[in-house]
Design a protein around this motif. Structure first.
Motif, PDB file in Angstrom:
ATOM      1  N   SER A 143       0.814  -1.214   0.000  1.00 40.90           N
ATOM      2  CA  SER A 143       0.000   0.000   0.000  1.00 40.90           C
ATOM      3  C   SER A 143       0.848   1.264   0.000  1.00 40.90           C
ATOM      4  CB  SER A 143      -0.936   0.010   1.218  1.00 40.90           C
ATOM      5  OG  SER A 143      -0.188  -0.041   2.422  1.00 40.90           O
ATOM      6  N   LEU A 144       2.088   1.140   0.480  1.00 40.72           N
ATOM      7  CA  LEU A 144       2.985   2.295   0.515  1.00 40.72           C
ATOM      8  C   LEU A 144       3.395   2.733  -0.887  1.00 40.72           C
ATOM      9  CD1 LEU A 144       5.283   1.227   3.507  1.00 40.72           C
ATOM     10  CD2 LEU A 144       3.322   2.776   3.548  1.00 40.72           C
ATOM     11  N   ASN A 145       3.193   1.857  -1.870  1.00 42.75           N
ATOM     12  CA  ASN A 145       3.572   2.190  -3.246  1.00 42.75           C
ATOM     13  C   ASN A 145       2.539   3.054  -3.952  1.00 42.75           C
ATOM     14  OD1 ASN A 145       4.753  -1.155  -3.359  1.00 42.75           O
ATOM     15  ND2 ASN A 145       6.047   0.667  -3.225  1.00 42.75           N
ATOM     16  N   LEU A 146       1.376   3.267  -3.326  1.00 44.29           N
ATOM     17  CA  LEU A 146       0.328   4.044  -3.972  1.00 44.29           C
ATOM     18  C   LEU A 146       0.778   5.474  -4.258  1.00 44.29           C
ATOM     19  CD1 LEU A 146      -2.555   4.236  -5.024  1.00 44.29           C
ATOM     20  CD2 LEU A 146      -3.296   4.822  -2.703  1.00 44.29           C
ATOM     21  N   GLN A 147       1.502   6.068  -3.323  1.00 44.72           N
ATOM     22  CA  GLN A 147       1.984   7.431  -3.512  1.00 44.72           C
ATOM     23  C   GLN A 147       2.952   7.512  -4.691  1.00 44.72           C
ATOM     24  OE1 GLN A 147       3.614   9.216   0.004  1.00 44.72           O
ATOM     25  NE2 GLN A 147       4.112  11.154  -1.003  1.00 44.72           N
ATOM     26  N   ASN A 148       3.823   6.508  -4.820  1.00 45.83           N
ATOM     27  CA  ASN A 148       4.747   6.470  -5.958  1.00 45.83           C
ATOM     28  C   ASN A 148       3.994   6.345  -7.273  1.00 45.83           C
ATOM     29  OD1 ASN A 148       6.968   6.591  -4.238  1.00 45.83           O
ATOM     30  ND2 ASN A 148       7.094   4.353  -4.058  1.00 45.83           N
ATOM     31  N   PHE A 149       2.930   5.540  -7.258  1.00 43.80           N
ATOM     32  CA  PHE A 149       2.143   5.353  -8.464  1.00 43.80           C
ATOM     33  C   PHE A 149       1.457   6.653  -8.870  1.00 43.80           C
ATOM     34  CE2 PHE A 149      -1.910   4.386 -10.544  1.00 43.80           C
ATOM     35  CZ  PHE A 149      -1.460   3.631 -11.614  1.00 43.80           C
ATOM     36  N   VAL A 150       0.892   7.353  -7.908  1.00 40.81           N
ATOM     37  CA  VAL A 150       0.227   8.630  -8.189  1.00 40.81           C
ATOM     38  C   VAL A 150       1.219   9.638  -8.762  1.00 40.81           C
ATOM     39  CG1 VAL A 150      -0.969  10.595  -7.154  1.00 40.81           C
ATOM     40  CG2 VAL A 150      -1.569   8.268  -6.463  1.00 40.81           C
ATOM     41  N   SER A 151       2.412   9.684  -8.215  1.00 42.51           N
ATOM     42  CA  SER A 151       3.440  10.604  -8.717  1.00 42.51           C
ATOM     43  C   SER A 151       3.823  10.269 -10.143  1.00 42.51           C
ATOM     44  CB  SER A 151       4.680  10.543  -7.822  1.00 42.51           C
ATOM     45  OG  SER A 151       4.374  10.944  -6.508  1.00 42.51           O
ATOM     46  N   THR A 152       3.946   8.980 -10.438  1.00 42.58           N
ATOM     47  CA  THR A 152       4.301   8.547 -11.793  1.00 42.58           C
ATOM     48  C   THR A 152       3.211   8.901 -12.789  1.00 42.58           C
ATOM     49  OG1 THR A 152       5.591   6.702 -10.889  1.00 42.58           O
ATOM     50  CG2 THR A 152       4.936   6.559 -13.212  1.00 42.58           C
ATOM     51  N   ILE A 153       1.975   8.706 -12.386  1.00 40.88           N
ATOM     52  CA  ILE A 153       0.828   9.026 -13.228  1.00 40.88           C
ATOM     53  C   ILE A 153       0.852  10.498 -13.631  1.00 40.88           C
ATOM     54  CG2 ILE A 153      -1.681   9.427 -13.111  1.00 40.88           C
ATOM     55  CD1 ILE A 153      -1.151   6.638 -13.853  1.00 40.88           C
ATOM     56  N   ARG A 154       1.098  11.352 -12.674  1.00 43.61           N
ATOM     57  CA  ARG A 154       1.117  12.793 -12.940  1.00 43.61           C
ATOM     58  C   ARG A 154       2.272  13.184 -13.857  1.00 43.61           C
ATOM     59  NH1 ARG A 154      -0.286  14.529  -6.669  1.00 43.61           N
ATOM     60  NH2 ARG A 154      -2.550  14.142  -6.825  1.00 43.61           N
ATOM     61  N   LYS A 155       3.416  12.549 -13.690  1.00 40.62           N
ATOM     62  CA  LYS A 155       4.566  12.842 -14.543  1.00 40.62           C
ATOM     63  C   LYS A 155       4.302  12.450 -15.995  1.00 40.62           C
ATOM     64  CE  LYS A 155       8.053  12.348 -10.898  1.00 40.62           C
ATOM     65  NZ  LYS A 155       9.187  11.526 -10.392  1.00 40.62           N
ATOM     66  N   LEU A 156       3.480  11.436 -16.184  1.00 40.63           N
ATOM     67  CA  LEU A 156       3.163  10.977 -17.544  1.00 40.63           C
ATOM     68  C   LEU A 156       2.134  11.862 -18.242  1.00 40.63           C
ATOM     69  CD1 LEU A 156       2.971   7.098 -16.999  1.00 40.63           C
ATOM     70  CD2 LEU A 156       4.742   8.373 -18.229  1.00 40.63           C
ATOM     71  N   GLY A 157       1.559  12.807 -17.514  1.00 45.03           N
ATOM     72  CA  GLY A 157       0.548  13.676 -18.111  1.00 45.03           C
ATOM     73  C   GLY A 157      -0.857  13.134 -17.949  1.00 45.03           C
ATOM     74  N   LEU A 158      -1.043  12.342 -16.896  1.00 49.20           N
ATOM     75  CA  LEU A 158      -2.362  11.772 -16.599  1.00 49.20           C
ATOM     76  C   LEU A 158      -2.895  12.381 -15.316  1.00 49.20           C
ATOM     77  CD1 LEU A 158      -1.466   8.025 -17.255  1.00 49.20           C
ATOM     78  CD2 LEU A 158      -2.608   9.572 -18.848  1.00 49.20           C
ATOM     79  N   ALA A 159      -4.208  12.377 -15.170  1.00 47.38           N
ATOM     80  CA  ALA A 159      -4.844  12.895 -13.960  1.00 47.38           C
ATOM     81  C   ALA A 159      -5.732  11.817 -13.367  1.00 47.38           C
ATOM     82  CB  ALA A 159      -5.666  14.138 -14.286  1.00 47.38           C
ATOM     83  N   ILE A 160      -5.686  11.666 -12.067  1.00 44.45           N
ATOM     84  CA  ILE A 160      -6.515  10.686 -11.368  1.00 44.45           C
ATOM     85  C   ILE A 160      -7.817  11.346 -10.934  1.00 44.45           C
ATOM     86  CG2 ILE A 160      -6.709   9.243  -9.322  1.00 44.45           C
ATOM     87  CD1 ILE A 160      -3.754   8.697  -9.501  1.00 44.45           C
ATOM     88  N   ASP A 161      -8.933  10.818 -11.410  1.00 45.60           N
ATOM     89  CA  ASP A 161     -10.251  11.366 -11.077  1.00 45.60           C
ATOM     90  C   ASP A 161     -10.812  10.764  -9.792  1.00 45.60           C
ATOM     91  OD1 ASP A 161     -10.221  12.909 -13.423  1.00 45.60           O
ATOM     92  OD2 ASP A 161     -10.977  11.222 -14.593  1.00 45.60           O
ATOM     93  N   ALA A 162     -10.530   9.466  -9.573  1.00 46.30           N
ATOM     94  CA  ALA A 162     -11.060   8.797  -8.380  1.00 46.30           C
ATOM     95  C   ALA A 162     -10.244   7.549  -8.089  1.00 46.30           C
ATOM     96  CB  ALA A 162     -12.526   8.427  -8.583  1.00 46.30           C
ATOM     97  N   ILE A 163     -10.074   7.254  -6.813  1.00 45.87           N
ATOM     98  CA  ILE A 163      -9.395   6.035  -6.368  1.00 45.87           C
ATOM     99  C   ILE A 163     -10.296   5.341  -5.350  1.00 45.87           C
ATOM    100  CG2 ILE A 163      -7.391   5.039  -5.221  1.00 45.87           C
ATOM    101  CD1 ILE A 163      -5.744   7.367  -6.112  1.00 45.87           C
ATOM    102  N   GLU A 164     -10.524   4.059  -5.587  1.00 46.18           N
ATOM    103  CA  GLU A 164     -11.365   3.291  -4.666  1.00 46.18           C
ATOM    104  C   GLU A 164     -10.671   1.971  -4.345  1.00 46.18           C
ATOM    105  OE1 GLU A 164     -15.843   1.283  -4.436  1.00 46.18           O
ATOM    106  OE2 GLU A 164     -15.217   2.442  -6.191  1.00 46.18           O
ATOM    107  N   MET A 165     -10.471   1.709  -3.064  1.00 45.53           N
ATOM    108  CA  MET A 165      -9.874   0.439  -2.661  1.00 45.53           C
ATOM    109  C   MET A 165     -10.893  -0.677  -2.829  1.00 45.53           C
ATOM    110  SD  MET A 165      -8.084  -0.665   0.952  1.00 45.53           S
ATOM    111  CE  MET A 165      -6.554   0.203   0.603  1.00 45.53           C
ATOM    112  N   ASN A 166     -10.455  -1.797  -3.378  1.00 44.71           N
ATOM    113  CA  ASN A 166     -11.355  -2.916  -3.640  1.00 44.71           C
ATOM    114  C   ASN A 166     -11.371  -3.866  -2.445  1.00 44.71           C
ATOM    115  OD1 ASN A 166     -12.691  -5.200  -4.680  1.00 44.71           O
ATOM    116  ND2 ASN A 166     -12.037  -4.705  -6.755  1.00 44.71           N
ATOM    117  N   PRO A 167     -12.494  -3.962  -1.722  1.00 46.79           N
ATOM    118  CA  PRO A 167     -12.552  -4.807  -0.523  1.00 46.79           C
ATOM    119  C   PRO A 167     -12.563  -6.297  -0.827  1.00 46.79           C
ATOM    120  CG  PRO A 167     -14.711  -3.881  -1.003  1.00 46.79           C
ATOM    121  CD  PRO A 167     -13.753  -3.245  -1.964  1.00 46.79           C
ATOM    122  N   ALA A 168     -12.799  -6.663  -2.085  1.00 44.69           N
ATOM    123  CA  ALA A 168     -12.863  -8.085  -2.440  1.00 44.69           C
ATOM    124  C   ALA A 168     -11.520  -8.782  -2.262  1.00 44.69           C
ATOM    125  CB  ALA A 168     -13.335  -8.236  -3.883  1.00 44.69           C
ATOM    126  N   TYR A 169     -10.437  -8.007  -2.209  1.00 45.81           N
ATOM    127  CA  TYR A 169      -9.101  -8.595  -2.098  1.00 45.81           C
ATOM    128  C   TYR A 169      -8.520  -8.430  -0.699  1.00 45.81           C
ATOM    129  CZ  TYR A 169      -9.147  -8.986  -7.179  1.00 45.81           C
ATOM    130  OH  TYR A 169      -9.464  -9.313  -8.478  1.00 45.81           O
TER     131      TYR A 169
END
Length: 238
Positions: A168-194
């Motif tokens: 779960s600590l990698n989520l922040q790294n993923f968000v940073s990478t997404i932004r560097k690529l020119g993408l924007a995150i509209d919503a994040i939802e944790m999946n309870p099924a897992y």
């Protein structure tokens, strides 16, 4: 009174309230619904061959009963036909379900079931021409348009991914990478099924904000680039 073109070609018997006309309509209903059911079954959908035939045949029979009762009692009420539409809608909703990735499944099949009910009513009413036009359009939508829909979806500026992170600590790294690529995150939802699997699993809605990406990158290419990140266990579009 408007005369159905196909009924005119077939003869007066096709428009009359006679056993032969009723049997003919039931046979048409069975044939057309079998084709739609076969298309759904060939793609392994929840409602298939028999389901579509039963729904369409039942709605055709209901319309024939309504027409008979209105003729006998000199009425203008189609109560059974209205109930058939409502019942088909209720049955269709039962084919909907959520996958483990929070994705609604079976929506097209559910709508097709409801549409088949209406086609069955049209057949029972003797509207042969309208029925055939509607049937071919429906079959075309189900069998030929998925490829176009996939192409348009892959070129859209908005898409959703299923993301499995090793920690779960990698989520922040993923968000940073997404932004560097020119993408924007509209919503994040944790999946309870897992929960309890050891993975951090998310459903993430993403928008392409970079003009460069909008011109040259498809969703598949973006996801393939993200898949190379070592802290991602699995990623795919949903």
């Amino acid at each position: 009174m408007i005369t159905d073109p196909i009924a005119s070609v077939l003869g007066n018997w096709a428009s009359q309230f006679s056993p032969y006309a009723f049997i003919f309509r039931i046979l048409i209903s069975a044939f057309l619904s079998a084709l739609i059911g076969w298309e759904r079954s060939s793609k392994r959908h929840s409602a298939g061959f028999r389901t579509f035939m039963i729904v369409t045949l039942s709605s055709t029979l209901v319309m024939l009963i309504d027409l008979y009762l209105n003729t006998v009692f000199d009425g203008h009420f189609f109560i059974l036909s209205a109930l058939a539409i409502v019942s088909a809608a209720r049955i269709a909703t039962r084919t909907l379900f959520f996958s483990s990735r929070n994705q609604i499944m079976g929506l097209t099949t559910a709508v097709a079931l409801w549409g088949s009910c209406i086609i069955g009513l049209a057949i029972g009413a003797g509207l042969y021409t309208i029925t055939l036009v509607a049937f071919f359009i429906m079959l075309f939508c189900l069998s030929k348009l998925p490829a176009l829909e996939f192409y348009l979806k892959n070129r859209s500026n908005h898409f959703e991914i299923h993301l499995e992170l090793k920690n779960s600590l990698n989520l922040q790294n993923f968000v940073s990478t997404i932004r560097k690529l020119g993408l924007a995150i509209d919503a994040i939802e944790m999946n309870p099924a897992y929960a309890g699997s050891g993975l951090s699993v998310y459903s993430i809605a993403i928008s392409i904000s970079s003009e460069e990406l909008k011109k040259y990158k498809t969703h598949k290419e973006i996801i393939e680039a993200l898949r190379t990140l070592d802290y991602i266990y699995h990623i795919e579009e949903i």
